[in-house]
Write an enzyme that holds these catalytic residues in place. Structure first.
Site, PDB file in Angstrom:
ATOM      1  N   PHE A  96       0.888  -1.152  -0.143  1.00 12.08           N
ATOM      2  CA  PHE A  96       0.055   0.065  -0.045  1.00 12.08           C
ATOM      3  C   PHE A  96       0.957   1.325   0.079  1.00 12.08           C
ATOM      4  O   PHE A  96       0.377   2.232  -0.362  1.00 12.08           O
ATOM      5  CB  PHE A  96      -0.916   0.042   1.204  1.00 12.08           C
ATOM      6  CG  PHE A  96      -0.109   0.309   2.678  1.00 12.08           C
ATOM      7  CD1 PHE A  96       0.056   1.862   2.969  1.00 12.08           C
ATOM      8  CD2 PHE A  96       0.226  -0.584   3.388  1.00 12.08           C
ATOM      9  CE1 PHE A  96       0.588   2.121   4.078  1.00 12.08           C
ATOM     10  CE2 PHE A  96       0.596  -0.232   4.677  1.00 12.08           C
ATOM     11  CZ  PHE A  96       1.069   1.066   5.053  1.00 12.08           C
ATOM     12  N   LYS A 101      -1.737  -7.115  -9.392  1.00 14.30           N
ATOM     13  CA  LYS A 101      -2.554  -6.996  -8.195  1.00 14.30           C
ATOM     14  C   LYS A 101      -1.984  -5.942  -7.380  1.00 14.30           C
ATOM     15  O   LYS A 101      -1.091  -6.266  -6.706  1.00 14.30           O
ATOM     16  CB  LYS A 101      -2.715  -8.584  -7.553  1.00 14.30           C
ATOM     17  CG  LYS A 101      -3.831  -8.729  -6.796  1.00 14.30           C
ATOM     18  CD  LYS A 101      -3.693  -9.285  -5.334  1.00 14.30           C
ATOM     19  CE  LYS A 101      -2.843  -8.575  -4.469  1.00 14.30           C
ATOM     20  NZ  LYS A 101      -3.400  -7.376  -3.877  1.00 14.30           N
ATOM     21  N   GLU A 137      -5.170  -3.941  -2.219  1.00  9.89           N
ATOM     22  CA  GLU A 137      -6.467  -3.677  -2.060  1.00  9.89           C
ATOM     23  C   GLU A 137      -6.886  -2.281  -1.307  1.00  9.89           C
ATOM     24  O   GLU A 137      -7.963  -1.796  -1.390  1.00  9.89           O
ATOM     25  CB  GLU A 137      -7.053  -4.910  -1.646  1.00  9.89           C
ATOM     26  CG  GLU A 137      -6.739  -4.926   0.044  1.00  9.89           C
ATOM     27  CD  GLU A 137      -5.398  -6.150   0.119  1.00  9.89           C
ATOM     28  OE1 GLU A 137      -4.643  -6.041  -0.714  1.00  9.89           O
ATOM     29  OE2 GLU A 137      -5.406  -6.816   1.130  1.00  9.89           O
ATOM     30  N   SER A 179       5.119  -7.098   3.238  1.00  8.39           N
ATOM     31  CA  SER A 179       5.730  -7.400   4.671  1.00  8.39           C
ATOM     32  C   SER A 179       6.729  -8.543   4.387  1.00  8.39           C
ATOM     33  O   SER A 179       6.312  -9.619   3.558  1.00  8.39           O
ATOM     34  CB  SER A 179       4.664  -7.507   5.551  1.00  8.39           C
ATOM     35  OG  SER A 179       3.707  -8.606   5.182  1.00  8.39           O
ATOM     36  N   CYS A 200       9.609   1.443   3.545  1.00  7.97           N
ATOM     37  CA  CYS A 200      10.766   0.269   3.658  1.00  7.97           C
ATOM     38  C   CYS A 200      11.919   1.017   3.847  1.00  7.97           C
ATOM     39  O   CYS A 200      12.784  -0.093   4.407  1.00  7.97           O
ATOM     40  CB  CYS A 200      10.273  -0.758   2.689  1.00  7.97           C
ATOM     41  SG  CYS A 200      11.331  -0.110   1.107  1.00  7.97           S
ATOM     42  N   GLU A 247       9.559  -4.075  12.975  1.00 11.89           N
ATOM     43  CA  GLU A 247       9.134  -2.884  12.015  1.00 11.89           C
ATOM     44  C   GLU A 247       7.761  -2.298  12.846  1.00 11.89           C
ATOM     45  O   GLU A 247       6.612  -3.068  12.692  1.00 11.89           O
ATOM     46  CB  GLU A 247       8.783  -3.463  10.755  1.00 11.89           C
ATOM     47  CG  GLU A 247       8.553  -2.270   9.497  1.00 11.89           C
ATOM     48  CD  GLU A 247       8.490  -2.863   8.076  1.00 11.89           C
ATOM     49  OE1 GLU A 247       7.733  -4.006   7.957  1.00 11.89           O
ATOM     50  OE2 GLU A 247       8.652  -2.054   7.395  1.00 11.89           O
TER      51      GLU A 247
HETATM   52  P1  NAD Z   1       1.462  -6.561   2.819  1.00 15.39           P
HETATM   53  O1  NAD Z   1       2.501  -7.767   3.039  1.00 15.39           O
HETATM   54  O2  NAD Z   1       0.343  -6.676   3.922  1.00 15.39           O
HETATM   55  O3  NAD Z   1       0.684  -6.406   1.520  1.00 15.39           O
HETATM   56  C1  NAD Z   1       1.245  -6.791   0.296  1.00 15.39           C
HETATM   57  C2  NAD Z   1       0.335  -7.373  -0.554  1.00 15.39           C
HETATM   58  O4  NAD Z   1       0.275  -8.844  -0.468  1.00 15.39           O
HETATM   59  C3  NAD Z   1      -0.797  -6.853  -0.980  1.00 15.39           C
HETATM   60  O5  NAD Z   1      -0.928  -6.896  -2.285  1.00 15.39           O
HETATM   61  C4  NAD Z   1      -1.662  -7.620  -0.270  1.00 15.39           C
HETATM   62  O6  NAD Z   1      -3.009  -7.876  -0.929  1.00 15.39           O
HETATM   63  C5  NAD Z   1      -0.977  -9.078  -0.304  1.00 15.39           C
HETATM   64  N1  NAD Z   1      -1.241  -9.936   0.914  1.00 15.39           N
HETATM   65  C6  NAD Z   1      -1.607  -9.385   1.942  1.00 15.39           C
HETATM   66  N2  NAD Z   1      -1.952 -10.540   3.276  1.00 15.39           N
HETATM   67  C7  NAD Z   1      -1.558 -11.644   2.271  1.00 15.39           C
HETATM   68  C8  NAD Z   1      -1.861 -13.027   2.671  1.00 15.39           C
HETATM   69  N3  NAD Z   1      -2.127 -13.429   3.856  1.00 15.39           N
HETATM   70  N4  NAD Z   1      -1.317 -13.989   1.730  1.00 15.39           N
HETATM   71  C9  NAD Z   1      -1.311 -13.424   0.419  1.00 15.39           C
HETATM   72  N5  NAD Z   1      -1.160 -12.090  -0.024  1.00 15.39           N
HETATM   73  C10 NAD Z   1      -1.408 -11.063   1.027  1.00 15.39           C
HETATM   74  O7  NAD Z   1       2.291  -5.197   2.931  1.00 15.39           O
HETATM   75  P2  NAD Z   1       1.404  -3.635   3.064  1.00 15.39           P
HETATM   76  O8  NAD Z   1       1.028  -3.633   4.454  1.00 15.39           O
HETATM   77  O9  NAD Z   1       0.821  -3.510   2.042  1.00 15.39           O
HETATM   78  O10 NAD Z   1       2.916  -2.868   2.878  1.00 15.39           O
HETATM   79  C11 NAD Z   1       3.694  -2.596   3.885  1.00 15.39           C
HETATM   80  C12 NAD Z   1       4.949  -3.465   3.952  1.00 15.39           C
HETATM   81  O11 NAD Z   1       5.689  -3.445   2.728  1.00 15.39           O
HETATM   82  C13 NAD Z   1       5.959  -2.977   4.886  1.00 15.39           C
HETATM   83  O12 NAD Z   1       6.440  -4.250   5.656  1.00 15.39           O
HETATM   84  C14 NAD Z   1       7.132  -2.557   4.277  1.00 15.39           C
HETATM   85  O13 NAD Z   1       8.438  -2.759   4.612  1.00 15.39           O
HETATM   86  C15 NAD Z   1       7.148  -3.439   2.752  1.00 15.39           C
HETATM   87  N6  NAD Z   1       7.654  -2.692   1.893  1.00 15.39           N
HETATM   88  C16 NAD Z   1       8.874  -3.325   1.474  1.00 15.39           C
HETATM   89  C17 NAD Z   1       9.677  -2.690   0.378  1.00 15.39           C
HETATM   90  C18 NAD Z   1      10.823  -3.081  -0.170  1.00 15.39           C
HETATM   91  O14 NAD Z   1      11.335  -2.903  -1.344  1.00 15.39           O
HETATM   92  N7  NAD Z   1      11.575  -4.247   0.647  1.00 15.39           N
HETATM   93  C19 NAD Z   1       9.082  -1.736  -0.355  1.00 15.39           C
HETATM   94  C20 NAD Z   1       7.625  -1.245  -0.067  1.00 15.39           C
HETATM   95  C21 NAD Z   1       7.119  -1.853   1.085  1.00 15.39           C
END
Ligand code: NAD
Length: 506
Positions: A156, A180, A183, A233, A288, A390
C-alpha cells in the site's frame, strides 16, 4: 474492512484491454486517510478473475514477444510522456488514496517515471553475449528471451511507484503482465493502466486484478504464470517466495525492514537532525527505507536528542488532500493507526522513554482522519519490541551505543537488512560501517539510500527472498531467460563446394 455493499464506486479489472466487473461478492473499502471517507471499493477477487486475466495475458504474449524490442521501447517512450503530462493528477490520486503529502507523492511518481526511462533503454540493455571461435570454427552466443506471463503483487505504501518498479521492465523485455495492486490503494494503478493503453500497448499485455490472499494464492498456483514480483511485509514475502518457487516460478520478494541510522559524535548535527527527521517521519514513516532506529554513538546522543525532539515537535501534521501543505500526512487506515499506537504503548511499558509522543496530535482532534504525530522513543534497548520489529509509522526508536562496534553489533542482531545509514565526517568510521553493517543498501550522510532505477534494490536477510533483485540490470535478468546457441559450419571437402567466394579464397 470488508463490506458487502455501499455506494462507493467498485474498481474494475483490466482484462485483455477491457475494463470489466469482478466476479467477487466481497469488497474492501478504500479510504481517503485524511478524512476517513470511503472513496472506492476493491473487489476481493479470486481464481476466476485471475484466470481471465492470465488467459488474456498469455494470448497477448504470443504476439508481443515477436514485436521488435525497439518498437516495444517506443511504447515506453510514449508512456513516459503521458506519465509526465498526467504527473500532477497521478500524484493527487496517490495522495488521496494513501495520505502522503503532495510533494512526497510527486517525488514517488518521479521515481516511477525513472523506471520507465530505464525501460526505454532496454534495446541496448537486453543484448546478449557472443564469441567467435570458442573452438575451431565454432561460435557461441546467448540471446535473452522473455519468460511469458509475469505477475506483480504490490504493497500500500507506494501506490504508483512500486508497481512501476515492475511492469515497465517486464513488458519491454517482451513479457505480458498481470498486476495485483494493494487492495488498500488500487486507484493509482487503474489511472496509470489507462495511460498504458493510450501509449499504444496492445490489449492484454498489461492486465489488472484485485483482491487479497485468495487472489495471491491463485497467482501462485496458476500454471501459465512464469514469474512473480512481490513487494510487501516479510511474512507475506516469505510465503510467496516459498509457495511460488514450489510451483516452479521465478520469485523476487522484497519484505519489511528496520533501518538503522548511526550518528557518530563528529557528524554535522544540524544536517543530521534534518535528515533523520525526514527519514523517520517522511511519508508518515510508511517507507521500507524509513530510518526507524537511531543509534547515536558516545556523546552524540546528548547533542542530537534535544535538537531532534525540538525540531520534530514543530512538524505540522494534517490533511493532505486539498491545498494544505503539512509536513506530514495521516497513516493508511484506522486499524494501522491503532497498531502503531499500540507499539508506542509497548515501548513505554517495556521501559523506554517517550521523548516525543504523537498520539495526541492536534490534527486527530475532531477529525475522522488517521493522524499520528512524530514520536521519538528514547533510551530503548536492543531486546525491546520497538527496536526489533518494524512499526511502519512515524515512530523513531533510539538506542544509545558506546562505540561504533556496539552499533554495528546491534545491526547484526536485526533479522532485516534493507537499508542502514551513518552520519559522520570520518572516512574511517564510514568505511568500517559500509564494510561490516548487516544490510544491503548503505547511506553515508544520506538519510534514505533508496537506489535509482538503474541500480538494483538490494535488500538482504529477511528484507528480500530470491536471487535477482527488483530494478536495474537484475530486473532485466529476472524477466528474461537466456538461450545459448553454439554454431559450427564445416569447411567443404575437395571441389564439391561451388561458392565463388570460397573458390577465390582458395
Ligand atoms: P502486506 O504484506 O500486508 O501486503 C502486500 C501485498 O500482499 C498486498 O497486495 C496484499 O494484498 C497481499 N497480501 C496481504 N496479506 C496476504 C496474505 N495473507 N497472503 C497473500 N497475500 C497477502 O504489506 P503492506 O502492509 O501492503 O505494505 C507494507 C509492507 O511492505 C512493509 O512491511 C514494508 O516494509 C514493505 N515494503 C517493502 C519494500 C521493499 O522494497 N523491501 C517496499 C515497500 C514496502
Amino acid at each position: 474492512m470488508v463490506v458487502t455493499s455501499t455506494k462507493a464506486t467498485k474498481c474494475q479489472l483490466l482484462v485483455g484491454g477491457k475494463w470489466v466487473d469482478s466476479d467477487a461478492t466481497e469488497f474492501q473499502e478504500v479510504y481517503n486517510p485524511s478524512t476517513g471517507e470511503v472513496i472506492a471499493l476493491t473487489p476481493m477477487g479470486g481464481k476466476k478473475d485471475l484466470d481471465l486475466a492470465v488467459q488474456a495475458a498469455h494470448k497477448a504474449f504470443l504476439d508481443w514477444k515477436e514485436v521488435p524490442v525497439v518498437e516495444r521501447a517506443r511504447v515506453m517512450f510514449k508512456f513516459k510522456a503521458l506519465l509526465e503530462t498526467h504527473y500532477e493528477e497521478i500524484a493527487r490520486c496517490v495522495t488521496r488514496e494513501h495520505g502522503k503529502t503532495l510533494p512526497e507523492a510527486k517525488a514517488s511518481v518521479q521515481r516511477g517515471i525513472e523506471v520507465v526511462e530505464f525501460a526505454c533503454g532496454i534495446p541496448s540493455l537486453m543484448m546478449g553475449d557472443s564469441m567467435a571461435n570458442i573452438a575451431r570454427n565454432v561460435d557461441c552466443e546467448t540471446i535473452r528471451h522473455p519468460l511469458g506471463v509475469c505477475a506483480g503483487i504490490s504493497p500500500f505504501n507506494f501506490p504508483a511507484m512500486v508497481p512501476l518498479w515492475m511492469y515497465p521492465v517486464a513488458i519491454t523485455c517482451g513479457n505480458s503482465f498481470v498486476l495485483k495492486p494493494s487492495e488498500k490503494v488500487p486507484l493509482s494503478s487503474i489511472m496509470i493502466g489507462k495511460l498504458l493503453a493510450e501509449a499504444g500497448l496492445p490489449d492484454g499485455v498489461f492486465n489488472i486484478v484485485h483482491g487479497g490472499k485468495d487472489c495471491v494464492d491463485a497467482i501462485i498456483e496458476h500454471p501459465l504464470i512464469r514469474a512473480i514480483s512481490f513487494v510487501g511485509s516479510t511474512t507475506i514475502a516469505k510465503y510467496i517466495y516459498q509457495n511460488g518457487t514450489a510451483h516452479g516460478k521465478r520469485v523476487q520478494a522484497a519484505g519489511g525492514a528496520k533501518n538503522h541510522i548511526i550518528i557518530m559524535p563528529d557528524a554535522d548535527m544540524e544536517q543530521t537532525v534534518q535528515a533523520l527527521q525526514a527519514s523517520a517521519f517522511g511519508c508518515a514513516g510508511e517507507r521500507c527505507m524509513a530510518g526507524s532506529l537511531a543509534i547515536p554513538v558516545g556523546e552524540a546522543g546528548e547533542e542530537l536528542l534535544p535538537q531532534l525532539v525540538a525540531s520534530s515537535s514543530k512538524m505540522t501534521v494534517g490533511r493532505t488532500d486539498g491545498d494544505q501543505a503539512p509536513d506530514m500526512g495521516p497513516v493508511i487506515t484506522r486499524e494501522h493507526l491503532e497498531k502503531v499506537k499500540g507499539m508506542i504503548e509497548k515501548g513505554a511499558k517495556e521501559g523506554a522513554e517517550l521523548a516525543l509522543d504523537g498520539r495526541e496530535v492536534e490534527a486527530a482532534k475532531n477529525s475522522k482522519g488517521f493522524f499520528l504525530g512524530p514520536t521519538i522513543i528514547d533510551h530503548a534497548r536492543p531486546e525491546m519490541t520497538v527496536v526489533k520489529e518494524e512499526i511502519f509509522g512515524p515512530v523513531l526508536s533510539v538506542v544509545r551505543a558506546k562505540t561504533l562496534e556496539d552499533a554495528i553489533n546491534i545491526g547484526k542482531q536485526c533479522p532485516y537488512g534493507n537499508g542502514a545509514v551513518i552520519y559522520t565526517n570520518s572516512g574511517r568510521a564510514a568505511r568500517e560501517f559500509k564494510h561490516h553493517f548487516n544490510a544491503g543498501m548503505i547511506g553515508i550522510n544520506v538519510g534514505v539510500p533508496a537506489p535509482m532505477a538503474w541500480f538494483p534494490f538490494t535488500g538482504w536477510n529477511n528484507s528480500f527472498f530470491g536471487d535477482l533483485h527488483i530494478q536495474g540490470y537484475e530486473g532485466i535478468q529476472f524477466y528474461t531467460q537466456q538461450k545459448m546457441t553454439m554454431t559450427r559450419w564445416f569447411e567443404p571437402k575437395g571441389d564439391a563446394f561451388q561458392d565463388p567466394i570460397w573458390k577465390a579464397k582458395k
